[in-house]
Design a protein around this motif. Structure first.
Motif, PDB file in Angstrom:
ATOM      1  N   ARG A  89       0.832  -1.209   0.000  1.00 46.07           N
ATOM      2  CA  ARG A  89       0.000   0.000   0.000  1.00 46.07           C
ATOM      3  C   ARG A  89       0.862   1.252   0.000  1.00 46.07           C
ATOM      4  N   GLY A  90       2.025   1.157   0.653  1.00 40.49           N
ATOM      5  CA  GLY A  90       2.932   2.295   0.669  1.00 40.49           C
ATOM      6  C   GLY A  90       3.485   2.612  -0.705  1.00 40.49           C
ATOM      7  N   PHE A  91       3.878   1.575  -1.463  1.00 44.37           N
ATOM      8  CA  PHE A  91       4.352   1.777  -2.829  1.00 44.37           C
ATOM      9  C   PHE A  91       3.243   2.373  -3.706  1.00 44.37           C
ATOM     10  N   MET A  92       2.044   1.839  -3.551  1.00 47.21           N
ATOM     11  CA  MET A  92       0.903   2.336  -4.317  1.00 47.21           C
ATOM     12  C   MET A  92       0.678   3.824  -4.055  1.00 47.21           C
ATOM     13  N   SER A  93       0.625   4.193  -2.779  1.00 44.77           N
ATOM     14  CA  SER A  93       0.378   5.586  -2.408  1.00 44.77           C
ATOM     15  C   SER A  93       1.522   6.493  -2.845  1.00 44.77           C
ATOM     16  N   PHE A  94       2.754   5.989  -2.727  1.00 41.53           N
ATOM     17  CA  PHE A  94       3.914   6.788  -3.111  1.00 41.53           C
ATOM     18  C   PHE A  94       3.834   7.206  -4.576  1.00 41.53           C
ATOM     19  N   PHE A  95       3.592   6.242  -5.458  1.00 43.65           N
ATOM     20  CA  PHE A  95       3.531   6.566  -6.888  1.00 43.65           C
ATOM     21  C   PHE A  95       2.304   7.399  -7.226  1.00 43.65           C
ATOM     22  N   GLY A  96       1.184   7.151  -6.530  1.00 46.76           N
ATOM     23  CA  GLY A  96      -0.014   7.941  -6.773  1.00 46.76           C
ATOM     24  C   GLY A  96       0.170   9.391  -6.377  1.00 46.76           C
ATOM     25  N   VAL A  97       0.741   9.620  -5.205  1.00 45.14           N
ATOM     26  CA  VAL A  97       0.991  10.982  -4.738  1.00 45.14           C
ATOM     27  C   VAL A  97       2.061  11.649  -5.595  1.00 45.14           C
ATOM     28  N   LEU A  98       3.103  10.884  -5.957  1.00 42.08           N
ATOM     29  CA  LEU A  98       4.155  11.426  -6.817  1.00 42.08           C
ATOM     30  C   LEU A  98       3.578  11.890  -8.151  1.00 42.08           C
ATOM     31  N   ALA A  99       2.665  11.116  -8.702  1.00 38.55           N
ATOM     32  CA  ALA A  99       2.016  11.495  -9.959  1.00 38.55           C
ATOM     33  C   ALA A  99       1.233  12.793  -9.794  1.00 38.55           C
ATOM     34  N   ALA A 100       0.521  12.918  -8.679  1.00 36.87           N
ATOM     35  CA  ALA A 100      -0.257  14.134  -8.424  1.00 36.87           C
ATOM     36  C   ALA A 100       0.644  15.351  -8.270  1.00 36.87           C
ATOM     37  N   VAL A 101       1.766  15.182  -7.588  1.00 39.40           N
ATOM     38  CA  VAL A 101       2.722  16.283  -7.421  1.00 39.40           C
ATOM     39  C   VAL A 101       3.327  16.678  -8.768  1.00 39.40           C
TER      40      VAL A 101
END
Length: 219
Positions: A89-101
Motif C-alpha cells: 500500500r505504501g508503494f501504491m500511495s507513493f507513486f499515486g501521490v508522486l504522480a499528483a505532485v
C-alpha cells in the motif's frame, strides 16, 4: 453523501470538469482550435489551458484536483488496509501521490505566453503524472484483485478491469503516453483518452466507498 464518495466524485469533477470547461471557454475565445480532440487530436490538453480565461480556470481547477488526488490515494490505502500489506500500500500511495505532485508542478508553471512557460518542468511533470499514475493504478488493481479472492467486496471491480486493460493497451500499443512541447495528432488523441480513463478510475470508487466515512476515535 459519504466522505469516500465525496472524494471519488470531486477527484473526477475537478479534473475532467476543469478540462471540459477550459476547452469550452478556450474555443469560445478563439485560443483553442475547435474539433473533437478524442478523434481528431487538433489540440492537446495543455494548450487549451494556457491563454485567456481558460488558463485561469485550468490552473486553478487542476491544482485543486491534485489535492483531491492525494486524498484519494490516502483513502484508498486506508480502505485496503484490512486486506493488503503496509509495504504494498505504501508503494501504491507513493507513486499515486508522486504522480499528483508531478501534475501540480507541471500545471503551476503554465503561463499565457509560450515563451514564458518553463517547458522543462511542465513536460517532466506531465510525464511523471502519466507514468506514476499507471504504476500506482496497476498496484491498486493487483491489490484489489487479490483482496476479492478473500471475499473483499469491490463493486467496481469489472469497471476497473476494463479501464486498467485500456490503459495498458495504450501503453503497449503506442509506446506509452509521452508529453512534449509539440506533439503529433496521434499523441494528442492518446493523451485525451488516457486522461479520461484515469478520471474514470477515480470515479469508479464511488461504488466502492458508499459507507466510507470519517470517524473520530475515542480513548
Amino acid at each position: 453523501m459519504s466522505f469516500g464518495r465525496h472524494i471519488a466524485l470531486m477527484s473526477f469533477l475537478l479534473s475532467m470538469g476543469t478540462i471540459a470547461v477550459t476547452y469550452w471557454v478556450a474555443a469560445l475565445q478563439g485560443t483553442a482550435e475547435i474539433c473533437n480532440p478524442f478523434i481528431e487530436g487538433c489540440t492537446d490538453i495543455t494548450h487549451t489551458g494556457m491563454k485567456g480565461d481558460g488558463g485561469f480556470i485550468f490552473r486553478g481547477g487542476m491544482v485543486a484536483a491534485c489535492v483531491y488526488f492525494v486524498v484519494w490515494w490516502m483513502l484508498m490505502s486506508v480502505w485496503l488496509a484490512p486486506v493488503a500489506g503496509k509495504v504494498s500500500r505504501g508503494f501504491m500511495s507513493f507513486f499515486g501521490v508522486l504522480a499528483a505532485v508531478g501534475l501540480l508542478a507541471g500545471t503551476a508553471v503554465l503561463l499565457p505566453e509560450k515563451a514564458d512557460t518553463n517547458w522543462t518542468v511542465h513536460v517532466k511533470g506531465a510525464n511523471l503524472f502519466f507514468q506514476g499514475m499507471l504504476i500506482a493504478l496497476t498496484i491498486n488493481y493487483v491489490l484489489i484483485f487479490r483482496a476479492r479472492r478473500s471475499g473483499f467486496q469491490v463493486p467496481s471491480f469489472w469497471f476497473k478491469t476494463v479501464l486498467i486493460a485500456l490503459l495498458w493497451f495504450q501503453f503497449i500499443a503506442f509506446a506509452g503516453v509521452t508529453i512534449g512541447v509539440e506533439m503529433t495528432n496521434g499523441k494528442r488523441i492518446i493523451e485525451w483518452w488516457a486522461t479520461l480513463f484515469i478520471g474514470f478510475y477515480f470515479i469508479s470508487s464511488w461504488w466502492d466507498w458508499k459507507d466510507v466515512r470519517i470517524s473520530i476515535g475515542q480513548e
